[in-house]
Structures are given as C-alpha cells and as structure tokens.
Design a protein around this motif. Structure first.
Motif, PDB file in Angstrom:
ATOM      1  N   UNK A 194      63.902 120.393 -82.022  1.00 51.53           N
ATOM      2  CA  UNK A 194      63.539 119.082 -81.478  1.00 51.53           C
ATOM      3  C   UNK A 194      64.397 118.784 -80.251  1.00 51.53           C
ATOM      4  N   UNK A 195      63.875 117.970 -79.347  1.00 47.59           N
ATOM      5  CA  UNK A 195      64.653 117.524 -78.191  1.00 47.59           C
ATOM      6  C   UNK A 195      65.350 116.201 -78.462  1.00 47.59           C
ATOM      7  N   UNK A 196      64.832 115.473 -79.451  1.00 49.44           N
ATOM      8  CA  UNK A 196      65.375 114.144 -79.762  1.00 49.44           C
ATOM      9  C   UNK A 196      65.440 113.948 -81.261  1.00 49.44           C
ATOM     10  N   UNK A 197      66.560 113.401 -81.736  1.00 53.62           N
ATOM     11  CA  UNK A 197      66.655 113.008 -83.141  1.00 53.62           C
ATOM     12  C   UNK A 197      66.161 111.571 -83.253  1.00 53.62           C
ATOM     13  N   UNK A 198      65.083 111.377 -84.001  1.00 54.71           N
ATOM     14  CA  UNK A 198      64.481 110.054 -84.158  1.00 54.71           C
ATOM     15  C   UNK A 198      64.860 109.443 -85.500  1.00 54.71           C
ATOM     16  N   UNK A 199      64.968 108.133 -85.505  1.00 54.66           N
ATOM     17  CA  UNK A 199      65.205 107.406 -86.756  1.00 54.66           C
ATOM     18  C   UNK A 199      63.869 106.908 -87.291  1.00 54.66           C
ATOM     19  N   UNK A 200      63.564 107.300 -88.523  1.00 53.09           N
ATOM     20  CA  UNK A 200      62.363 106.843 -89.234  1.00 53.09           C
ATOM     21  C   UNK A 200      61.079 106.901 -88.390  1.00 53.09           C
ATOM     22  N   UNK A 201      60.731 108.085 -87.862  1.00 54.21           N
ATOM     23  CA  UNK A 201      59.482 108.201 -87.096  1.00 54.21           C
ATOM     24  C   UNK A 201      58.276 108.123 -88.036  1.00 54.21           C
ATOM     25  N   UNK A 202      57.058 108.096 -87.485  1.00 56.38           N
ATOM     26  CA  UNK A 202      55.870 108.137 -88.358  1.00 56.38           C
ATOM     27  C   UNK A 202      55.941 109.348 -89.287  1.00 56.38           C
ATOM     28  N   UNK A 203      55.730 109.098 -90.575  1.00 54.41           N
ATOM     29  CA  UNK A 203      55.827 110.166 -91.553  1.00 54.41           C
ATOM     30  C   UNK A 203      54.468 110.583 -92.072  1.00 54.41           C
ATOM     31  N   UNK A 204      54.479 111.584 -92.925  1.00 51.03           N
ATOM     32  CA  UNK A 204      53.232 112.006 -93.542  1.00 51.03           C
ATOM     33  C   UNK A 204      52.625 110.828 -94.300  1.00 51.03           C
TER      34      UNK A 204
END
Length: 331
Positions: free
Chosen positions: A316-326
C-alpha cells in the motif's frame, strides 16, 4: 494450532520442509531444496530465497516522536506493545522457524517495525483466530497483526490501520493451462477452500452464478490441513486451491510444483479488501498505528519487508484508518 511439529533432531533439509509444513507437501521429495550453508528455501521459480531460520536479521525501524506521542500514556508506561499474531502455522504470514520456537513471518516483521517506530518493544502472543479477538476484547492485546481483513461488521467493534492489500489466489498444478478470471472459469471444477473464509464466500457465489447460467456448479472440497490440500492438488483429486495470496505465493516459490492461475480482491467485485492492524474500538491506538505505518511506508523499510517475503504486489502507499470494508453478508 500448528499442523506439524518439527523434530529438532531431523536433518536440516527435512526440518526446513516441515517448518513450512502448512504449505509444503509432506511428499515433495527434493522439490524445495536447501541452499548449502543457508537457512533458506531454494525456490524453483523466480521468487526470492526465503530465510526460515531463527536468526532473521529483521529490518528495524527508528522511533518517530510524532507517532510515539499518539500512543496513550497507559501503553507508553509499559514500554511494550502486546501484539497478537497467528498461531504459527501459516507461512509466510506467521510460522515457526527451524528451531521450532522462534516466530517468524511478514506479520512479525511488520509488527516489529510498527513497535520500533512507536518506541515500544514488541511482545508477540501466538493465538488461534478466535482467541485473537478475545484478546482484544479483554484488553490482553494492544493490537492484532494476523492477516485480518477490514469488514463493515468488524468495524462495529474494532479500529483498523491498513498495511497490505487483501489478495486471494487460485493455485493449480504447474502447466495446467487454466486461467481463472471469474465464475465461468471454475464451472465443473473441483476446488478446495477453507471453511468460513472470504474466499469460500466468493467460491460459493461463483458456483451459484454458474448454476443460474446453466453451467455446472463447483465441487467444493474442505481439508483440515493445508498439507492434505496440497497432496490432493498434486495427485489430481482437486483442480485448484483457493486461498490467501501470501500462502499461495510462498508455496509456489518453495515447492515449485504449482502455479497461481488467478488473483482476486478478498472483497470480490464489491470492494478492494485490505489487511489491517486491528485494535479494540476506542483504545486510542489506531492513530498511532496509522502514523507509524505511514512512516515506514515513506522511508522504504516497509517495502523491504514485503520484498523479503515475496509480497511486493500487496504493498500500500497509504495506511488508512477504518476504510470501506467488506460488506455484510446478506442471508
């Protein structure tokens, strides 16, 4: 629980094969030899040699003051980060080295980078899948790094900081000439999959889609051990194994008798699945995790860790907090 136990008195070549036991055929013969003088699986294909000895020479991070300041005081005071990892039977994610004691894998490497960057000492706790979440719920663990996919359901109880793409792979015997892109490519095929997994949901969905279209359904098989799965694959009793891409890539590299014939998002067509450092919702730790992960992504250490385990394509290029999940499964 590990599917195989290494006998320390066995010759090194046997120990190496068994240390990777959940992905290597027990009857591989010389399929994954040992380079002279090295604790490494020698690949048959183009992948890297993978060190599975206890002396890992891990890539370490440096404390980042800004990220460390985001760690709650109660955790900083302990001086350590209590991290739940897989129970030690899933190369290259989390497994035991040739000494049958040292936990190694990409998850331990990334967890070490995370803890280093936060100025904390990593303390690993190998647990079964269900007990990883029990550990978070009870406060026994500060984080879980165990190939956990972000889902909308899990976001109700946990916070996530992403660190890898969630990729699945269809593995078949080398030279099969089979390519899998979707439902019609698996019609009438016999395929093994793990029960209760995201890949099982996708495979079941493909089978139903085939039946609706007048094609043959998938004959889905389940095995207790990955070694049994690979034995069935090599003997021709199944056409393919649908599992996590890291495990498939490791097995292809180590054994040299299979190939990946298709890769997919763990979320199917609905969303790109992402693997994340998982913490109890409201623990106050997720921002620190994301900041630390972003730091090692930017300084290149993260990329080096993925490369040493052959998982660069999941970066990944960015660590996201709580992105859209399954999405939730509708019954």
């Amino acid at each position: 629980m590990r599917s195989l136990t290494v006998n320390r008195r066995r010759p090194l070549s046997v120990a190496l094969a068994l240390a990777a036991g959940s992905v290597l055929l027990t009857a591989c013969g010389s399929g994954g030899g040992v380079a002279a003088g090295q604790n490494a699986v020698t690949p048959q294909g183009p992948g890297p040699k993978i060190n599975i000895g206890p002396d890992q020479h891990r890539i370490h991070g440096e404390k980042d003051a800004k990220a460390a300041a985001l760690v709650p005081a109660r955790v900083r005071r302990t001086g350590e980060l209590r991290i739940g990892v897989g129970a030690g039977s899933s190369p290259p994610l989390s497994f035991y080295a040739t000494d049958d004691t040292t936990l190694i894998g990409v998850e331990e490497d990334l967890a070490t980078l995370l803890a280093d960057t936060l100025g904390l000492k990593p303390r690993f706790d190998p647990l079964s899948w269900e007990n990883l979440f029990v550990g978070l719920d009870s406060g026994k663990l500060d984080a879980v790094l165990a190939n956990v996919t972000v889902t909308e359901e899990r976001k109700e109880k946990y916070d996530f900081a992403t660190y890898r793409l969630d990729q699945l792979a269809m593995e078949a015997r080398k030279g099969s000439g089979w390519k899998v892109r979707g439902a019609k490519d698996v019609a009438g095929k016999t395929i093994a999959v793990g029960t209760g997994t995201n890949q099982e949901k996708i495979l079941v969905g493909w089978s139903k889609e085939n039946e609706k279209a007048g094609r043959k359904p998938v004959d889905i098989k389940y095995y207790q051990k990955n070694s049994d799965t690979y034995l069935a694959l090599q003997s021709g009793r199944i056409d393919g194994y649908f599992g996590p891409n890291p495990s498939a890539a490791y097995h292809v590299n180590a054994a040299g008798r299979t190939e990946i014939v298709g890769t997919f998002s763990g979320g199917g067509n609905s969303v790109q699945g992402k693997i994340a450092a998982t913490t109890k919702q409201g623990s106050g730790l997720v921002k620190a995790y994301a900041a630390a992960l972003q730091k090692v992504i930017d300084n290149g250490r993260y990329g080096k860790v993925l490369a040493r385990w052959g998982l660069t394509e999941e970066a990944l290029k960015t660590s996201e907090i709580n992105p859209p999940g399954l999405p939730r499964t509708t019954n």
